[in-house]
Write a protein that holds these residues in place. Structure first.
Motif, mmCIF file in Angstrom:
data_model
loop_
_atom_site.group_PDB
_atom_site.id
_atom_site.type_symbol
_atom_site.label_atom_id
_atom_site.label_comp_id
_atom_site.label_asym_id
_atom_site.label_seq_id
_atom_site.Cartn_x
_atom_site.Cartn_y
_atom_site.Cartn_z
ATOM 1 N N PRO A 66 0.821 -1.217 0.000
ATOM 2 C CA PRO A 66 0.000 0.000 0.000
ATOM 3 C C PRO A 66 0.851 1.261 0.000
ATOM 4 C CG PRO A 66 -0.004 -1.012 2.169
ATOM 5 C CD PRO A 66 0.697 -1.970 1.259
ATOM 6 N N PRO A 67 0.355 2.326 -0.630
ATOM 7 C CA PRO A 67 1.092 3.592 -0.638
ATOM 8 C C PRO A 67 1.082 4.233 0.753
ATOM 9 C CG PRO A 67 -1.063 3.865 -1.639
ATOM 10 C CD PRO A 67 -0.898 2.399 -1.378
ATOM 11 N N PRO A 68 2.045 5.085 1.048
ATOM 12 C CA PRO A 68 2.118 5.695 2.392
ATOM 13 C C PRO A 68 0.939 6.588 2.719
ATOM 14 C CG PRO A 68 3.699 6.710 0.877
ATOM 15 C CD PRO A 68 3.161 5.495 0.191
ATOM 16 N N TYR A 69 0.254 7.117 1.697
ATOM 17 C CA TYR A 69 -0.871 8.015 1.941
ATOM 18 C C TYR A 69 -2.186 7.262 2.120
ATOM 19 C CZ TYR A 69 -0.866 7.281 -3.127
ATOM 20 O OH TYR A 69 -0.811 6.705 -4.378
ATOM 21 N N GLY A 70 -2.165 5.937 2.093
ATOM 22 C CA GLY A 70 -3.351 5.140 2.311
ATOM 23 C C GLY A 70 -4.124 4.855 1.032
ATOM 24 N N PHE A 71 -5.160 4.026 1.131
ATOM 25 C CA PHE A 71 -5.965 3.655 -0.028
ATOM 26 C C PHE A 71 -7.292 3.086 0.429
ATOM 27 C CE2 PHE A 71 -4.164 -0.262 1.359
ATOM 28 C CZ PHE A 71 -5.013 -1.269 0.940
ATOM 29 N N SER A 72 -8.224 2.942 -0.515
ATOM 30 C CA SER A 72 -9.528 2.334 -0.255
ATOM 31 C C SER A 72 -9.496 0.884 -0.730
ATOM 32 C CB SER A 72 -10.630 3.112 -0.975
ATOM 33 O OG SER A 72 -11.824 2.351 -1.026
ATOM 34 N N GLU A 73 -9.809 -0.043 0.166
ATOM 35 C CA GLU A 73 -9.792 -1.466 -0.197
ATOM 36 C C GLU A 73 -10.783 -1.761 -1.320
ATOM 37 O OE1 GLU A 73 -8.303 -1.303 4.034
ATOM 38 O OE2 GLU A 73 -9.915 -0.358 2.873
ATOM 39 N N GLU A 74 -11.971 -1.173 -1.245
ATOM 40 C CA GLU A 74 -12.986 -1.418 -2.264
ATOM 41 C C GLU A 74 -12.558 -0.879 -3.630
ATOM 42 O OE1 GLU A 74 -13.590 -0.151 0.679
ATOM 43 O OE2 GLU A 74 -15.060 -1.456 1.671
ATOM 44 N N LYS A 75 -11.966 0.321 -3.638
ATOM 45 C CA LYS A 75 -11.517 0.901 -4.900
ATOM 46 C C LYS A 75 -10.367 0.093 -5.504
ATOM 47 C CE LYS A 75 -12.965 5.690 -4.192
ATOM 48 N NZ LYS A 75 -12.511 7.106 -4.069
ATOM 49 N N LEU A 76 -9.470 -0.392 -4.645
ATOM 50 C CA LEU A 76 -8.368 -1.219 -5.144
ATOM 51 C C LEU A 76 -8.898 -2.495 -5.776
ATOM 52 C CD1 LEU A 76 -5.331 -1.953 -5.372
ATOM 53 C CD2 LEU A 76 -5.554 -3.052 -3.140
ATOM 54 N N LEU A 77 -9.855 -3.153 -5.119
ATOM 55 C CA LEU A 77 -10.417 -4.394 -5.643
ATOM 56 C C LEU A 77 -11.168 -4.134 -6.946
ATOM 57 C CD1 LEU A 77 -10.315 -7.311 -4.674
ATOM 58 C CD2 LEU A 77 -12.571 -7.016 -3.673
ATOM 59 N N SER A 78 -11.862 -3.001 -7.018
ATOM 60 C CA SER A 78 -12.585 -2.636 -8.241
ATOM 61 C C SER A 78 -11.614 -2.369 -9.388
ATOM 62 C CB SER A 78 -13.446 -1.393 -7.996
ATOM 63 O OG SER A 78 -14.452 -1.663 -7.046
ATOM 64 N N TYR A 79 -10.515 -1.680 -9.085
ATOM 65 C CA TYR A 79 -9.524 -1.386 -10.124
ATOM 66 C C TYR A 79 -8.868 -2.667 -10.635
ATOM 67 C CZ TYR A 79 -5.272 0.292 -12.382
ATOM 68 O OH TYR A 79 -4.268 0.517 -13.293
ATOM 69 N N LEU A 118 -9.344 -9.189 -1.519
ATOM 70 C CA LEU A 118 -8.190 -8.557 -0.906
ATOM 71 C C LEU A 118 -8.143 -9.041 0.535
ATOM 72 C CD1 LEU A 118 -5.889 -6.446 -1.068
ATOM 73 C CD2 LEU A 118 -7.546 -4.751 -0.264
ATOM 74 N N VAL A 119 -7.035 -9.630 0.911
ATOM 75 C CA VAL A 119 -6.893 -10.211 2.248
ATOM 76 C C VAL A 119 -5.894 -9.386 3.052
ATOM 77 C CG1 VAL A 119 -6.246 -12.266 3.558
ATOM 78 C CG2 VAL A 119 -7.381 -12.504 1.333
ATOM 79 N N TYR A 120 -6.304 -8.976 4.245
ATOM 80 C CA TYR A 120 -5.406 -8.239 5.144
ATOM 81 C C TYR A 120 -5.065 -9.130 6.332
ATOM 82 C CZ TYR A 120 -3.604 -4.769 8.421
ATOM 83 O OH TYR A 120 -2.812 -4.084 9.319
ATOM 84 N N LEU A 121 -3.779 -9.443 6.488
ATOM 85 C CA LEU A 121 -3.309 -10.237 7.618
ATOM 86 C C LEU A 121 -3.016 -9.285 8.766
ATOM 87 C CD1 LEU A 121 -0.916 -12.701 5.747
ATOM 88 C CD2 LEU A 121 -3.349 -12.959 6.243
#
Length: 252
Positions: A66-79, A118-121
């Motif tokens: 992930p980028p240092p400025y953060g991201f949206s999990e839903e938007k990443l999965l959609s992209y 998208l899986v977050y451990l």
């Protein structure tokens, strides 16, 4: 003395000519084998079978940084879904398990089943993008195309720890005899120029692990390369025999 020298010279010339012929033949053989290997493929080998039913499944797992400025999990999965040709039309489910959080989208169509998540451990604080695409019937062999596409998209998104697997399977009515299992397995191995590494050619657990230069990826088990698996199962409940060709190993 002169006669002996002449005979020795003739033998030397003959040896040189013979060596040159051997080298030429060896070079031709190497070039020929490389040409055949370049044309061999998992999908091509599978197409030599004539199953009554077929399907192909490709999976991908890759670590997302992930980028240092953060991201949206839903938007990443959609992209990611859009990049692999999958349009998200429904809900992305959020599922919590012990030690991980998953964002999941699943789409069932007549000719395909697609699952992306998208899986977050939570303990490792790491994200992994996962995809599983299953294509049915006439589209089964094209699953190999999706394997290459998924891997390319993951690279373009600068993911790492990228792993993929491909499994093509076809089924036949009833339990086929052991001799036919050998025939089918040998045909697949020959099409791929694959050499068996481990074999269990028994009716109950018919499995062959092999290696071929026609497939670029491989895993190492007990210091031996493996990138092809042939497995044949009999489903007594359905009364069907399933022939599986996978790379590097099967998904089950």
């Amino acid at each position: 003395m002169g006669l002996l020298w002449k005979n020795s010279r003739k033998r030397t010339k003959a040896a040189i000519v013979f060596a040159a012929v051997l080298l030429t033949a060896l070079a031709f053989r190497v070039m020929t084998e490389r040409a055949f290997l370049a044309q061999a493929s998992i999908a091509g080998a599978f197409l030599t079978l004539t199953p009554e039913q077929s399907k192909g499944t490709v999976t991908l797992t890759a670590r997302y940084l992930p980028p240092p400025y953060g991201f949206s999990e839903e938007k990443l999965l959609s992209y990611f879904s859009k990049e692999i040709g999958l349009t998200i039309e429904g809900e992305i489910r959020e599922v919590t398990y012990e030690g991980r959080l998953e964002f999941v989208y699943e789409k069932q169509a007549a000719e395909a089943l697609s699952i992306v998540k998208l899986v977050y451990l939570t303990e490792a604080k790491q994200y992994y993008l996962c995809a599983e695409i299953t294509l049915y019937e006439k589209n089964a062999a094209t699953a190999s195309y999706f394997r290459d596409m998924l891997e390319q998209v993951a690279k373009e998104m600068e993911m790492d720890e990228i792993t993929t697997a491909l499994e093509l399977s076809g089924s036949y009515t009833g339990e086929i005899p052991l001799s036919q299992k050998d025939e089918l397995a040998n045909r697949l191995l020959e099409e791929l120029y694959a050499q068996p590494v481990y074999e269990n050619r028994e009716n109950k657990n018919y499995t062959i692990y092999a290696y071929t230069g026609a497939v670029k990826d491989y895993i190492v088990v007990e210091q031996k390369k493996i990138n092809v698996q042939v497995a044949i199962y009999y489903d007594r409940a359905a009364n069907r025999t399933e022939v599986v060709l996978a790379s590097p190993i099967g998904l089950r």
